[in-house]
Scaffold this active site. Structure first.
Site, PDB file in Angstrom:
ATOM      1  N   GLU A   1      -8.867   3.445  -0.268  1.00 21.99           N
ATOM      2  CA  GLU A   1      -7.595   4.002   0.232  1.00 21.99           C
ATOM      3  C   GLU A   1      -6.856   3.890   1.618  1.00 21.99           C
ATOM      4  OE1 GLU A   1      -6.081   5.504  -1.743  1.00 21.99           O
ATOM      5  OE2 GLU A   1      -7.718   5.606  -3.308  1.00 21.99           O
TER       6      GLU A   1
ATOM      7  N   HIS B   1      -4.905   0.731   1.343  1.00 27.51           N
ATOM      8  CA  HIS B   1      -3.613   1.198   1.311  1.00 27.51           C
ATOM      9  C   HIS B   1      -3.071   1.848   2.406  1.00 27.51           C
ATOM     10  CE1 HIS B   1      -3.905   0.176  -2.927  1.00 27.51           C
ATOM     11  NE2 HIS B   1      -4.956   1.307  -3.281  1.00 27.51           N
TER      12      HIS B   1
END
Length: 435
Positions: A24, A27
């Protein structure tokens, strides 16, 4: 339950949570660099266990460690004619209603002044970088872990060192036994006085660098005397060995028998041999090909998981394994009496490295809701805009991935069913370390 088994599961899940957090982060960082507003960064699903707000983003951990997400505003573009953040009434029709509901959810956190901070308005290559960041982090983490294993510790390699498990008698290949009988003749190695720990360094004057060299030279040689160079306790020695011929299983295909090959009668020892970074790249390339093949055959593999779960068939060692199954493997590694501490550390890192590679590959499948679906949408938008520039046409609208949401929901349901099947199979017919 063995506390080491529980500890192994816990260590694996901590490694998994770290992998999810880094995915994550892959991202989050480019999203913030390109100016997308990210209200939430979460590791796990379900109820929030802990969170803290830093700036405009809430960072936290949820109770179910089966994934994670970042929430970016404006993932879906409005319908043509709608102003950003202002949607017209919902259209009729079940699928259209789903699409418009999703658009509203995507826009509900868009505040005045956020018009240029929504995801859908970013350049196509920025979208591709943002969505590729997660799988890229998995690949990087996998490379780091495999480098620690192969470069720092080494890879299990058969070395031309006489193993303590070497038989002192000649057992015909047709006989499925390992114990010597009084009527069995001694091996050439036993007659010549080879001992466990002796390293074979030359054969008939030719240097031996690895066990493959030794196997090739020995099998190619006819029956008769030959000079065998060894190193024993650090001292070089030369022994005279009289080879015999024997039918032996092929080194590349154990089911194939090679007739009348040279026979010495020793087994190699397995040692940890440190590799180069180039070897890591090659190994990951080979493993990536195998994972890609498994993903292409995933429907067929899941049929095998179904049969294993409900009819008691043996699990395919090359088949898919879920988070629960991988956690159980971590517990088996930690609680095994057959492994040393170093081997446990090695096997657990290897499990995490392989799991990260598989996660990265799976997320690149070009279907929503996976990262690959958003990547495909960004690439398609780039092709459309490039074609428009070349042909001097008006710039096309943003690619509307909302149109494939009905398919996305269907695939999400399929993925949930597959995940549930894997959990059931991993609980009631799990993969074992021994295969």
């Amino acid at each position: 339950m063995n506390w080491l088994f529980v500890a192994g599961i816990a260590v694996f899940f901590l490694g998994l949570m770290a992998s999810i957090a880094l995915h994550e982060l892959g991202h989050l960082v480019p999203a913030k660099i390109f100016g997308v507003r990210v209200p939430q960064y979460m590791v796990g699903f379900g109820a929030t266990a802990w969170s803290i707000r830093r700036g405009e983003t809430e960072y936290g951990i949820k109770w179910i460690p089966l994934g994670g997400y970042i929430r970016m505003i404006g993932m879906l573009p409005p319908r043509p004619g709608d102003a950003p953040g202002k949607l017209r009434g919902t259209s009729t029709g079940p699928f259209q209603g789903l699409i418009e509901t999703a658009r509203e959810a995507s826009m509900e956190e868009v505040r005045p002044g956020d018009e240029d901070r929504v995801f859908y308005r970013k350049k196509w290559w920025q979208k591709v970088i943002i969505m590729s960041g997660g799988p890229a982090m998995n690949f990087v983490l996998s490379f780091i872990l495999f480098s620690i294993l192969l470069v720092g510790i080494g890879a299990p390699t058969l070395a031309p060192i006489v193993s303590p498990k070497t038989n002192t008698c000649v057992i015909p290949a047709s006989e499925k036994r390992t114990d010597c009988r009084p009527t069995d003749q001694q091996t050439p190695a036993a007659k010549a006085g080879l001992k466990p720990g002796d390293r074979i360094v030359s054969f008939d004057g030719q240097k031996i660098a690895n066990w493959g060299d030794a196997t090739r030279l020995i099998r190619k040689h006819a029956a008769g005397p030959v000079a065998l160079g060894i190193v024993r306790d650090g001292r070089p020695m030369t022994l005279s060995v009289t080879l015999i011929t024997q039918d032996m299983p092929s080194p590349t295909d154990p089911n194939k028998i090679e007739k009348n090959v040279g026979f010495l009668g020793v087994r190699p020892s397995e040692v940890m041999e440190k590799q180069s970074l180039g070897m890591v790249v090659g190994y990951m390339g080979e493993l990536t090909g195998r994972v890609a093949g498994s993903l292409l055959n995933l429907p067929e593999k899941m049929v095998g998981v179904w049969h294993a779960a409900f009819s008691g068939r043996e699990r395919d060692p090359e088949g898919p394994v879920g988070v629960v199954g991988a956690g159980r493997l971590g517990g088996e590694i930690f609680s095994s009496d057959q492994l040393t501490t170093q081997e446990k550390f090695y096997d657990l890192l290897n499990l995490l490295a392989g799991f990260n590679l598989a996660i990265g590959m799976f997320n690149l499948i070009p279907l929503l809701p996976l990262d690959g679906g958003h990547i495909a949408g960004g690439l398609w938008e780039g092709l459309k805009r490039g074609f428009a520039r070349i042909t001097r046409r008006p710039e096309p609208a943003y690619v509307d991935i909302a149109k494939v949401l009905p398919l996305t929901y269907t695939l999400a349901l399929v993925m949930i069913v597959m995940a549930g099947l894997l959990v059931y199979a991993d609980l009631f017919n799990p993969l074992k370390l021994a295969g």
